[in-house]
Design an enzyme around this catalytic site. Structure first.
Site, PDB file in Angstrom:
ATOM      1  N   THR A   1       0.864  -1.170   0.000  1.00 31.31           N
ATOM      2  CA  THR A   1       0.000   0.000   0.000  1.00 31.31           C
ATOM      3  C   THR A   1       0.905   1.225   0.000  1.00 31.31           C
ATOM      4  OG1 THR A   1      -2.018   0.965   0.947  1.00 31.31           O
ATOM      5  CG2 THR A   1      -0.353   0.249   2.530  1.00 31.31           C
TER       6      THR A   1
ATOM      7  N   CYS B   1      -2.904   7.505   8.009  1.00 33.56           N
ATOM      8  CA  CYS B   1      -3.489   6.173   7.913  1.00 33.56           C
ATOM      9  C   CYS B   1      -2.504   5.144   8.467  1.00 33.56           C
ATOM     10  CB  CYS B   1      -3.798   5.818   6.469  1.00 33.56           C
ATOM     11  SG  CYS B   1      -4.980   6.901   5.664  1.00 33.56           S
TER      12      CYS B   1
ATOM     13  N   HIS C   1      -5.485  -1.005   4.991  1.00 35.11           N
ATOM     14  CA  HIS C   1      -5.093   0.410   4.996  1.00 35.11           C
ATOM     15  C   HIS C   1      -6.204   1.164   5.732  1.00 35.11           C
ATOM     16  CE1 HIS C   1      -3.296   3.939   2.513  1.00 35.11           C
ATOM     17  NE2 HIS C   1      -4.013   4.449   3.490  1.00 35.11           N
TER      18      HIS C   1
END
Lengths: 208, 165
Positions: free
Chosen positions: B26, B32, B49
């Site tokens: 990711t 995040c 994520h």
């Protein structure tokens, strides 16, 4: 988020005009700073999935220089002024005469100067927007970051996060005559701000 | 590397799994959190994520479970179990949760990174999954990828380069 999907083209036009007025004034301010003409593209107003927003600046991993301001007041939101590291160096070189270094990092003086430039541009963006909408809007002290676009922009999407997987973005690109300084303004109003913007501009909200 | 590896991408507020020699990644984690769960015996790696700490504040019609720490972790675990993973073997790693911009007198949204990290840890404890490595906090973005063959998590950032854990 459904409510935004049903925005008629007319409302998108209104938001486009919001971007036009704000970025137009910011471009004028930049043009005065540089003492050179600065062109501006027609603003794009789009409802985009989170993933695609960083595509607008070259992908989530693309390193960008971003000046971020939180907009406070009656129609809160997030405002980003985004440049490539090269464009930021070039801007600094012309405005303050800092020699463009090659290591790609920015020293404290350069960071502070960039923040100030961002402040001037964002301030002119917001003040014209506030005049146009007659809503009070004022920027927080700007913050600067040079990092991956995905990491930076996701910060401006948090207010949208709990409503869905898309955000409404007013995106304006501007560039100086010889293309050495190209930048983008992203205005991401908070979801609740749209109703206020439309109301103060006399756009009826209930007939979607 | 001559052998072709399949790369599975995990988007923002998304989760997925990969097995054997595949890679799962990711990109552009800011506030995040990228959380991985790995079963070494099956060489099965899952990644989420996570964007927000809690689904309590969700106002969306259809909940995207991958977006919130409290719903994404159980969903990822369930997905791994469907593929035969045993909860007793699964170990977790995580990265991200930084604070990209620092402001004086910042409100709660400004602290979203640390809150995401806290929420993930609380949920892991509840699910009884050990957290064996983490690279969280700071003020920079990260891209992470896990090799399902080894369970090693690679973390890349603009300012601090590459590290493995």
């Amino acid at each position: 988020m459904e409510v935004f999907k049903h925005f008629k083209e007319f409302k998108m036009d209104v938001l486009r005009e919001v971007g036009n007025i704000g970025a137009g004034n910011a471009a004028t301010a930049l043009s005065r700073l540089l003492n050179k003409p600065v062109d501006m593209a027609v603003p794009k107003v789009q409802l985009l999935p989170f993933e695609e927003i960083s595509e607008k600046v070259g992908g989530a991993e693309q390193v960008v220089v971003a000046i971020f301001l939180r907009v406070e007041g009656e129609a809160p939101g997030n405002l980003f002024f985004i440049l490539s590291p090269e464009a930021a160096k070039s801007l600094l070189n012309r405005l303050v005469g800092f020699p463009p270094e090659t290591d790609g990092m920015f020293n404290e003086m350069e960071q502070s100067a960039l923040c100030e430039i961002g402040n001037i541009l964002a301030g002119s963006y917001l003040s014209s927007l506030a005049d146009f909408t007659k809503l009070s809007m004022y920027p927080t002290v700007p913050a600067l970051a040079m990092d991956m676009a995905g990491a930076i922009l996701s910060f401006g999407l948090l207010q949208f996060g709990h409503m869905g997987d898309d955000a409404l973005l007013i995106d304006t690109t501007f560039l100086e005559g010889d293309h050495e300084v190209e930048g983008q303004f992203f205005l991401i109003p908070d979801p609740d701000s749209f109703a206020k913007i439309f109301k103060s501009l006399g756009v009826p909200m209930d007939h979607d | 590397m001559i052998e072709e590896q399949s790369i599975v991408k995990v988007g923002m507020a998304d989760l997925n799994v990969v097995q054997q020699s595949g890679i799962i990644r990711t990109v552009g984690l800011g506030s995040c959190v990228g959380l991985t769960m790995y079963d070494p015996e099956l060489k099965l790696a899952g990644m989420a994520h996570v964007m927000l700490p809690s689904s309590d504040i969700a106002r969306e019609g259809q909940l995207n479970v991958a977006k919130y720490a409290d719903t994404a972790l159980p969903a990822l675990l369930a997905k791994l179990r469907e593929l035969g993973a045993s909860p007793s073997r699964i170990v977790a790693k995580m990265a991200g949760g930084s604070q990209m911009f620092a402001f004086a007198g910042a409100g709660d949204t400004m602290r979203i990174g640390p809150r995401n990290v806290e929420s993930c840890k609380a949920k892991l404890a509840e699910l009884r999954i050990p957290l064996i490595a983490e690279d969280t906090g700071g003020n920079y973005g990260r891209t992470i990828e896990m090799d399902a063959g080894t369970g090693i998590l690679l973390i890349r950032s603009v300012q601090t380069g590459v590290k493995e854990m």
